[in-house]
Design an enzyme around this catalytic site. Sequence first.
Site, PDB file in Angstrom:
ATOM      1  N   GLU A  23      61.817  19.415  62.038  1.00  0.00           N
ATOM      2  CA  GLU A  23      60.866  18.431  62.577  1.00  0.00           C
ATOM      3  C   GLU A  23      61.570  17.142  63.023  1.00  0.00           C
ATOM      4  O   GLU A  23      61.067  16.036  62.820  1.00  0.00           O
ATOM      5  CB  GLU A  23      59.737  18.133  61.576  1.00  0.00           C
ATOM      6  CG  GLU A  23      58.808  19.322  61.359  1.00  0.00           C
ATOM      7  CD  GLU A  23      57.495  18.962  60.692  1.00  0.00           C
ATOM      8  OE1 GLU A  23      57.116  17.769  60.680  1.00  0.00           O
ATOM      9  OE2 GLU A  23      56.834  19.889  60.173  1.00  0.00           O
ATOM     10  N   HIS A  74      62.570  27.005  61.411  1.00  0.00           N
ATOM     11  CA  HIS A  74      61.263  26.479  61.032  1.00  0.00           C
ATOM     12  C   HIS A  74      60.240  27.447  61.576  1.00  0.00           C
ATOM     13  O   HIS A  74      60.015  27.515  62.786  1.00  0.00           O
ATOM     14  CB  HIS A  74      61.061  25.083  61.634  1.00  0.00           C
ATOM     15  CG  HIS A  74      59.835  24.387  61.146  1.00  0.00           C
ATOM     16  ND1 HIS A  74      59.401  23.199  61.687  1.00  0.00           N
ATOM     17  CD2 HIS A  74      58.947  24.699  60.168  1.00  0.00           C
ATOM     18  CE1 HIS A  74      58.299  22.807  61.059  1.00  0.00           C
ATOM     19  NE2 HIS A  74      57.999  23.707  60.145  1.00  0.00           N
ATOM     20  N   ASP A 101      62.594  25.522  56.695  1.00  0.00           N
ATOM     21  CA  ASP A 101      61.203  25.499  56.260  1.00  0.00           C
ATOM     22  C   ASP A 101      60.592  26.828  56.681  1.00  0.00           C
ATOM     23  O   ASP A 101      60.291  27.040  57.853  1.00  0.00           O
ATOM     24  CB  ASP A 101      60.471  24.318  56.907  1.00  0.00           C
ATOM     25  CG  ASP A 101      58.990  24.276  56.553  1.00  0.00           C
ATOM     26  OD1 ASP A 101      58.526  25.158  55.803  1.00  0.00           O
ATOM     27  OD2 ASP A 101      58.287  23.362  57.043  1.00  0.00           O
ATOM     28  N   PHE A 144      47.986  21.040  49.441  1.00  0.00           N
ATOM     29  CA  PHE A 144      48.904  22.139  49.106  1.00  0.00           C
ATOM     30  C   PHE A 144      50.118  21.607  48.361  1.00  0.00           C
ATOM     31  O   PHE A 144      50.717  20.607  48.742  1.00  0.00           O
ATOM     32  CB  PHE A 144      49.365  22.856  50.388  1.00  0.00           C
ATOM     33  CG  PHE A 144      50.444  23.883  50.133  1.00  0.00           C
ATOM     34  CD1 PHE A 144      50.114  25.153  49.710  1.00  0.00           C
ATOM     35  CD2 PHE A 144      51.781  23.558  50.295  1.00  0.00           C
ATOM     36  CE1 PHE A 144      51.104  26.091  49.455  1.00  0.00           C
ATOM     37  CE2 PHE A 144      52.769  24.492  50.044  1.00  0.00           C
ATOM     38  CZ  PHE A 144      52.428  25.760  49.622  1.00  0.00           C
TER      39      PHE A 144
END
Length: 577
Positions: free
Chosen positions: A241, A367, A403, A481
């Site tokens: 990101e 990702h 990720d 979460f």
Amino acid sequence: MIIMPKEDNGNGKVQKGCNILSADELANGKTTEIEGLEISGQVRNLSPCLWTNAFKDITRLVVQKNQLTRVPPEITSLKCLVHLDLSHNMLRSLPPEIGDLVTLRELLLKHNYLRVLPLELGKLFQLQSLNLDENPMSPDIGQMYKDPRSSVAKILTYMLDKLPVPQISPPSREWKNLNDIDNAASSYVFTIMTYNILAETYASRQHYGYCPSWALNWQHRKKTILREILSHTADIVCLQEVVMEEYSSFFLPELTKDGYEGIFSPKSRAKTMHHEEAKFVDGCAIFYKTSKFSFVKEQLVEFNQLAMEKANNVSAANGSSKASEDLLNRVMTKDNIGVVAVLEFKNPPENHSGSSDSHRIMIANLHIHWDPEYCDVKLMQILLFVTELRKISDHMPMVLTGDFNSLPSSGVVRFLLDGRIPYNHPDFKDIEYKHVFKGIRGNLEGLENGASDHGEMTHPYNLSSAYEHHSGSYTNYTYEFKGVIDYIFYPNNCMKPLGILDTIPENWFRENKIIGCPHPAVPSDHFLLLTELQMFVPPSSIDSANGGAAPGSANSSSSSGCNNNSNGDSTTNSSRK
């Protein structure tokens, strides 16, 4: 009088009933199914019995048209409260603790004597309805409340941004030793980090309403993120990101000052956008210490392009339009990417001779898609990615980080760790991918056409996770979460982890009432992972040719170095660090 939820009396009419548990019943663990309470009768004070276990799960509390002059701070014990009506009372203030009722959706305060509200009210980020009518409010909130252009969200943002924040910092994360270094073996030792830094484009109050807007601001967060990265002096840093503009204007210049070079690729959508728009697209970056590594090459893996290619192949080979449609409609529409860097170690071990590949390492940073409803897409993305790794190098040691947006029990993680996954795994969601698997198996496992199909996909890498994630550990921590979705995978037949940076203890969040990240003290919703690995290399090319096992490696029966099995058979890892 305490009035309980409405119940059907059996004749089609609805009535209100009352049932208060005795002290003995409560002591014996008996519970009620009370959903809400209505209290009336000119009540001046709320009874302490409201804060007992008998009422802790109520979602609705109505205390309107009474004579309340205060709300006890103990109201925070009602952790499930959604609707709170304190209208038509004699309240002059509210306790700051009311801001801990983060499940509230409706707060009705009409016709009281409220002049000011506690700034802690701004913490009620899920609040949708706020009634302050007929209160002599102070000008700041009063004018904002009466302004038709204002919304509840705007008032809450104003209050949360003004709320003083305690000067706290996360506890120092301890270094956890896992294995002793093997000094007798020919090897390289290096550290590698993975970190999803939360792109500016995603850090909004809409997604993280519990965080002040100033703490979500990129100019505030990026300095903390950079300090965090540099404080660990990792040899390799993998980031997700990273916005394209921030890579070129901030991260690369700043990390270059500290002896790093890097590579970066944005998500696939950037190719379809004008330059001024594309520079705000996020992607993946890999930085490496130039004192330790030389750059060899890089490879971008675009999942949507691979999906299109496989869909075309399936359609041409089998005429299966359904399989092609699933790939195109579900996998190709997601523009996630992976970035691969091949690096060469400087200063090889003494008395070591061999091919250049024995000094090289492949770093993969990816990702994958986030949505839990698309677990099949995540699994297909990882299958396609591992296929591309095989094309880059068949035998070079590889560390896979990023990720993965997948829990330890997911098909994605099980495939990577176990080396296999059946076609009928639940994560494929009964979608007809079988025709796709055949083409992937050929590339991934080196199989010839017509090779037997055992109803499963396998890969030849012997992967383990550097982190043994246990209950109570998290790599992603938000209000909605909390779980493990970031990983560092290494080949256990030629590497072993020497240590890891331990996770932040959960009790720190609980003690500081941090319900989710980012937070003024925590710049991202993810936590960085860091491990130190020892990579064993064959002492000479002759030993390598004879198939000598890598000294000290976790799987001494495996082939030398990180050469993978070419027949696609993969051992299940019994030892993971």
